[in-house]
Design a protein around this motif. Structure first.
Motif, mmCIF file in Angstrom:
data_model
loop_
_atom_site.group_PDB
_atom_site.id
_atom_site.type_symbol
_atom_site.label_atom_id
_atom_site.label_comp_id
_atom_site.label_asym_id
_atom_site.label_seq_id
_atom_site.Cartn_x
_atom_site.Cartn_y
_atom_site.Cartn_z
ATOM 1 N N PRO A 99 4.235 -0.739 3.516
ATOM 2 C CA PRO A 99 4.026 0.607 2.972
ATOM 3 C C PRO A 99 5.091 1.023 1.958
ATOM 4 N N TYR A 100 4.643 1.710 0.926
ATOM 5 C CA TYR A 100 5.535 2.275 -0.107
ATOM 6 C C TYR A 100 5.255 3.770 -0.195
ATOM 7 N N LYS A 101 6.065 4.452 -1.006
ATOM 8 C CA LYS A 101 5.826 5.890 -1.180
ATOM 9 C C LYS A 101 4.732 6.165 -2.196
ATOM 10 N N GLY A 102 4.128 5.120 -2.674
ATOM 11 C CA GLY A 102 3.062 5.236 -3.662
ATOM 12 C C GLY A 102 2.854 3.857 -4.244
ATOM 13 N N THR A 103 1.740 3.659 -4.951
ATOM 14 C CA THR A 103 1.504 2.315 -5.472
ATOM 15 C C THR A 103 2.211 2.071 -6.814
ATOM 16 N N ASN A 150 0.851 -1.211 0.000
ATOM 17 C CA ASN A 150 0.000 0.000 0.000
ATOM 18 C C ASN A 150 0.873 1.242 0.000
ATOM 19 N N ALA A 151 0.222 2.391 -0.148
ATOM 20 C CA ALA A 151 0.969 3.652 -0.241
ATOM 21 C C ALA A 151 1.093 4.360 1.111
ATOM 22 N N GLY A 152 0.963 3.623 2.193
ATOM 23 C CA GLY A 152 1.169 4.212 3.517
ATOM 24 C C GLY A 152 -0.121 4.598 4.218
ATOM 25 N N LEU A 153 -0.033 4.699 5.531
ATOM 26 C CA LEU A 153 -1.184 5.007 6.379
ATOM 27 C C LEU A 153 -2.028 6.173 5.846
ATOM 28 N N GLY A 154 -3.265 5.892 5.575
ATOM 29 C CA GLY A 154 -4.184 6.945 5.131
ATOM 30 C C GLY A 154 -4.369 7.017 3.624
ATOM 31 N N SER A 155 -3.494 6.361 2.867
ATOM 32 C CA SER A 155 -3.670 6.395 1.407
ATOM 33 C C SER A 155 -4.890 5.551 1.038
ATOM 34 N N ALA A 156 -5.385 5.707 -0.167
ATOM 35 C CA ALA A 156 -6.568 4.954 -0.595
ATOM 36 C C ALA A 156 -6.280 3.452 -0.603
#
Ligand code: ASP
Length: 195
Positions: A156-160, A130-136
């Motif tokens: 978690p990643y910096k984006g998908t 996922n793109a980190g806590l709170g991302s879609a």
């Protein structure tokens, strides 16, 4: 505009927000006869990039393009360095994109019911990108976990965009992301789609 306009994408290059912003920026650049500069500031579910936009000079030369994470992060982060409701001027919605549950190629499940059974049996082994806590993508994963009453290891990643690369490479097992990112990979047979 008398100078280039900066658009902050609070996610890594290659992901859905980035892809959408590039399409939008090209059209804006043509209409405004001005250069648009895209700045990818990923991390912490987009909040680092959002904060960068909040602190920028409010002269119209810095824009931010983001999604539902903008609305949910105030509830998920104990302390944000910006005030979501008061630090921004809302311009408009540019897209309404569904999300899909996908898994790495070779996942031994051929439909959603089989995937569910497989995921529950292997819950201690499977990792969810996922793109980190709170991302879609994060919210979609949490919703899924709560619906099936099972938890998985979140990566978690910096984006998908980068998360998709690792899913294709088989380093992580499944993910939920916008169709902007998933459909081309499903069509190319690089990932399996479940719902
Ligand atoms: N698709 C990501 C998310 O919503 C953000 C991105 O990388 O564009 O979690």
């Amino acid at each position: 505009p008398a100078k280039p306009i900066n658009i902050i994408v609070p996610a890594a290059a290659g992901g859905p927000t980035d892809t959408l912003t590039r399409v939008l920026a090209a059209a804006m650049s043509e209409a405004l006869k001005q250069q648009m500069i895209i700045e990818n500031v990923g991390g912490a579910g987009g909040t680092i990039g959002i904060n960068r936009a909040a602190k920028a000079k409010p002269d119209g030369y810095t824009l931010l393009l983001y999604h539902v994470g903008m609305a949910t992060s105030p509830a998920l982060y104990r302390k944000l360095q910006y005030d979501t409701l008061n630090d921004f001027d809302y311009i408009g919605q540019v897209a309404d994109v569904p999300m899909m549950m996908i898994a790495k190629k070779g996942t031994p499940a051929n439909n959603f019911a089989e995937f569910l059974a497989y995921a529950k049996t292997n819950k201690d082994k499977l990792t969810y990108a996922n793109a980190g806590l709170g991302s879609a993508s994060y919210l979609c994963g949490i919703l899924f976990m709560s619906a099936v009453d099972t938890s998985f290891t979140m990566v978690p990643y910096k984006g998908t965009g980068p998360a998709m690369n690792d899913l294709i490479g088989g380093q992580v097992d499944f993910m939920c992301d916008q169709t902007t990112n998933t459909v081309p990979q499903i069509k190319s047979g690089n990932v399996k789609a479940y719902g």
